[in-house]
Scaffold this motif. Structure first.
Motif, mmCIF file in Angstrom:
data_model
loop_
_atom_site.group_PDB
_atom_site.id
_atom_site.type_symbol
_atom_site.label_atom_id
_atom_site.label_comp_id
_atom_site.label_asym_id
_atom_site.label_seq_id
_atom_site.Cartn_x
_atom_site.Cartn_y
_atom_site.Cartn_z
ATOM 1 N N GLU A 35 0.857 -1.191 0.000
ATOM 2 C CA GLU A 35 0.000 0.000 0.000
ATOM 3 C C GLU A 35 0.888 1.235 0.000
ATOM 4 N N THR A 36 1.409 1.541 -1.166
ATOM 5 C CA THR A 36 2.312 2.669 -1.342
ATOM 6 C C THR A 36 1.807 3.511 -2.516
ATOM 7 N N LEU A 37 2.405 4.679 -2.664
ATOM 8 C CA LEU A 37 2.213 5.437 -3.888
ATOM 9 C C LEU A 37 3.570 6.051 -4.228
ATOM 10 N N GLU A 53 1.408 4.080 -9.789
ATOM 11 C CA GLU A 53 2.864 4.262 -9.771
ATOM 12 C C GLU A 53 3.441 4.097 -11.173
ATOM 13 N N TRP A 151 7.211 15.704 -6.878
ATOM 14 C CA TRP A 151 6.595 14.381 -7.024
ATOM 15 C C TRP A 151 7.509 13.410 -7.783
ATOM 16 N N GLU A 156 8.666 10.143 -0.152
ATOM 17 C CA GLU A 156 7.415 9.945 0.574
ATOM 18 C C GLU A 156 6.328 9.490 -0.401
ATOM 19 N N ASP A 157 5.356 8.764 0.124
ATOM 20 C CA ASP A 157 4.226 8.346 -0.713
ATOM 21 C C ASP A 157 3.451 9.559 -1.223
ATOM 22 N N TRP A 159 0.337 10.320 -1.723
ATOM 23 C CA TRP A 159 -1.102 10.170 -1.520
ATOM 24 C C TRP A 159 -1.869 11.414 -1.956
ATOM 25 N N ASP A 160 -1.227 12.587 -1.879
ATOM 26 C CA ASP A 160 -1.918 13.812 -2.274
ATOM 27 C C ASP A 160 -2.270 13.800 -3.767
ATOM 28 N N GLY A 162 -2.808 11.009 -5.526
ATOM 29 C CA GLY A 162 -3.901 10.044 -5.650
ATOM 30 C C GLY A 162 -5.242 10.670 -5.289
ATOM 31 N N THR A 163 -5.264 11.466 -4.218
ATOM 32 C CA THR A 163 -6.494 12.131 -3.794
ATOM 33 C C THR A 163 -6.936 13.170 -4.815
ATOM 34 N N ASP A 166 -8.412 11.429 -7.806
ATOM 35 C CA ASP A 166 -9.706 10.849 -7.467
ATOM 36 C C ASP A 166 -10.794 11.913 -7.386
#
Length: 200
Positions: A35-37, A53, A151, A156-157, A159-160, A162-163, A166
């Motif tokens: 569970e990574t990004l 990814e 990026w 660090e992952d 997640w921002d 990905g959000t 989405d």
């Protein structure tokens, strides 16, 4: 976007100078089940990726060779998971680079005249464990060059990202009445679609 990359990282991007070469490289690395990004740097370092990814790495490689770095979210129903691809154009047509562990949600040649046409090429085989067709909407092309360039090399992952993807504008594909009439994939089709390339 490229200034903080190492010589080794830049050499790989330089080598991957066509969408097919980018896809072939992604096909050689294992599926990431964590569970990574990962950022593109971590994909290159750890040599594994899952769909978003892989899409971010592909977008970076495409940008290195003059393409717009675009990713696209294929949003599924609540019974299934979304899928993310990188977009590219050849002439006036669209294609997609895709990292997946399954046989059907893969690379698309640049033969689709619209984004919707490309997205619909994934529709029939995009099914859940019960055989239900689950693709529901798709995002507008998401330009990662507009993001903070950190990026690309982040440890660090992401997640921002990905959000943000989405929550970005999505186009609905079907009416409720259409969805209610969808036929399920046959058991044979489900078995074929369930084949995986990499073991967890």
């Amino acid at each position: 976007m490229f200034k903080d990359l190492t010589k080794t990282e830049l050499a790989l991007l330089k080598e991957l100078n066509t969408p097919k070469k980018i896809q072939n490289w992604l096909n050689t690395i294992p599926q990431n089940f964590d569970e990574t990004l990962y950022s593109p740097r971590l994909v290159m370092k750890n040599k594994k990726a899952h769909c978003i990814e892989g899409a971010l790495f592909a977008a970076l490689a495409l940008a290195y060779h003059g393409h717009k770095p675009l990713i696209l979210d294929l949003k599924a129903s609540r019974k299934d998971v979304d899928h993310v691809v990188a977009l590219f154009k050849a002439g006036t047509c669209w294609g997609a680079i895709s990292k997946t562990n399954y046989p059907v949600l893969r690379f698309r040649e640049a033969v689709y005249t619209t984004i919707r046409e490309l997205v619909m090429s994934y529709f029939h085989e995009y099914t859940d464990a019960t055989g239900s067709k689950t693709l529901r909407s798709y995002s507008k092309p998401f330009d990662v060059s507009k993001l903070d360039p950190s990026w690309v090399t982040s440890d660090e992952d992401l997640w921002d990202i990905g959000t943000a993807l989405d929550e970005s504008p999505h186009t609905t594909l079907f009416t409720n009445s259409q969805i209610q009439q969808f036929a399920k994939a046959t058991q044979f089709e489900q078995q074929a679609s369930a084949i995986t390339e990499w073991r967890k």
